[in-house]
Design a protein around this motif. Structure first.
Motif, PDB file in Angstrom:
ATOM      1  N   PHE A   1      -2.272   1.113   0.570  1.00  0.00           N
ATOM      2  CA  PHE A   1      -1.095   1.365   1.421  1.00  0.00           C
ATOM      3  C   PHE A   1       0.193   1.317   0.617  1.00  0.00           C
ATOM      4  O   PHE A   1       1.116   2.092   0.870  1.00  0.00           O
ATOM      5  N   ASN A   2       0.238   0.427  -0.346  1.00  0.00           N
ATOM      6  CA  ASN A   2       1.431   0.333  -1.185  1.00  0.00           C
ATOM      7  C   ASN A   2       1.643   1.619  -1.977  1.00  0.00           C
ATOM      8  O   ASN A   2       2.762   2.120  -2.079  1.00  0.00           O
TER       9      ASN A   2
ATOM     10  N   PHE B   1       0.282   4.763  -1.395  1.00  0.00           N
ATOM     11  CA  PHE B   1       0.393   6.019  -0.656  1.00  0.00           C
ATOM     12  C   PHE B   1       1.367   5.984   0.523  1.00  0.00           C
ATOM     13  O   PHE B   1       1.969   7.008   0.847  1.00  0.00           O
ATOM     14  N   LEU B   2       1.548   4.865   1.169  1.00  0.00           N
ATOM     15  CA  LEU B   2       2.440   4.832   2.326  1.00  0.00           C
ATOM     16  C   LEU B   2       3.807   4.239   2.006  1.00  0.00           C
ATOM     17  O   LEU B   2       4.827   4.861   2.260  1.00  0.00           O
TER      18      LEU B   2
ATOM     19  N   THR C   1       5.760   6.296  -0.410  1.00  0.00           N
ATOM     20  CA  THR C   1       6.205   7.551   0.195  1.00  0.00           C
ATOM     21  C   THR C   1       7.417   7.312   1.078  1.00  0.00           C
ATOM     22  O   THR C   1       8.408   8.045   1.011  1.00  0.00           O
ATOM     23  N   PHE C   2       7.348   6.285   1.925  1.00  0.00           N
ATOM     24  CA  PHE C   2       8.446   6.028   2.851  1.00  0.00           C
ATOM     25  C   PHE C   2       9.625   5.326   2.184  1.00  0.00           C
ATOM     26  O   PHE C   2      10.761   5.516   2.575  1.00  0.00           O
TER      27      PHE C   2
END
Length: 157
Positions: free
Chosen positions: A83-84, A86-87, A90-91
Motif C-alpha cells: 500500500f505504501n 502503490f497507494l 500515488t496519492f
C-alpha cells in the motif's frame, strides 16, 4: 575558449528531476518485489518445516501452528509495504507534496503581511515636514565649515 561553462537550462533540471523520480520509483518497486520473494520463500520454508518435517509440531499459539502466525504477521507487513508503494506514493507523491508546500508558503506570506500591517499601524514612520525648506539656514547651520579668523594664519603642528 579554454573555460567552457556548461549551461544548465530549466529543461535539463526538469529532465534530471524526472529521471530521479523514475529511478526512485523503480527502486521502490524492485524492493517490493524482493520483499515478496523473501516473504514467499520464508512462508514456504516454514510450512515445509512444520507440516512436512514436523519441526515444532507441538508448538501452538492461540490454537494455531506457529508457521500460521509467521505467515499472517509477515503478510500484514507486506501489505503495508504494498500500500505504501502503490497507494500512498500515488496519492501523496511529488505533486501532493508541491501543493502542500505552496499552501504553507501562502499561509506564511499571509501571516507576514498581517504582521507588517500591524507594525505599520502600531509604529508609523515619521512624516517629513513639508514647510521646511531644503536651503533653510536653521537645518544647515551646524554643517557650515569653520573659517579661520585670520585667513593668512597657518596651523603649526
Amino acid at each position: 575558449m579554454f573555460s567552457k561553462k556548461k549551461n544548465t537550462s530549466k529543461m535539463d533540471a526538469e529532465q534530471r528531476e524526472l529521471y530521479e523520480n523514475a529511478r526512485k520509483r523503480t527502486l521502490q518497486k524492485k524492493r517490493l518485489f524482493q520483499h515478496f520473494i523473501v516473504f514467499l520463500s520464508v512462508s514456504i520454508l516454514a510450512i515445509v518445516l512444520n507440516v512436512v518435517i514436523g519441526f515444532k509440531e507441538e508448538l501452538l499459539i492461540l490454537g494455531y501452528n506457529w508457521f500460521v502466525w509467521i505467515v499472517l504477521i509477515w503478510g500484514f507487513i507486506f501489505l503495508i509495504h504494498f500500500f505504501n508503494v502503490f497507494l500512498v506514493n500515488t496519492f501523496m507523491g511529488k505533486e501532493w507534496q508541491a501543493k502542500q508546500i505552496e499552501k504553507l508558503v501562502a499561509k506564511q506570506k499571509e501571516k507576514i503581511a498581517k504582521l507588517q500591517q500591524q507594525v505599520e499601524e502600531d509604529h508609523p514612520l515619521p512624516e517629513k515636514n513639508v514647510n521646511q525648506k531644503i536651503g533653510d539656514n536653521t537645518t544647515n547651520e551646524r554643517f557650515k565649515p569653520i573659517a579661520p579668523d585670520n585667513p593668512n594664519q597657518t596651523h603649526n603642528h
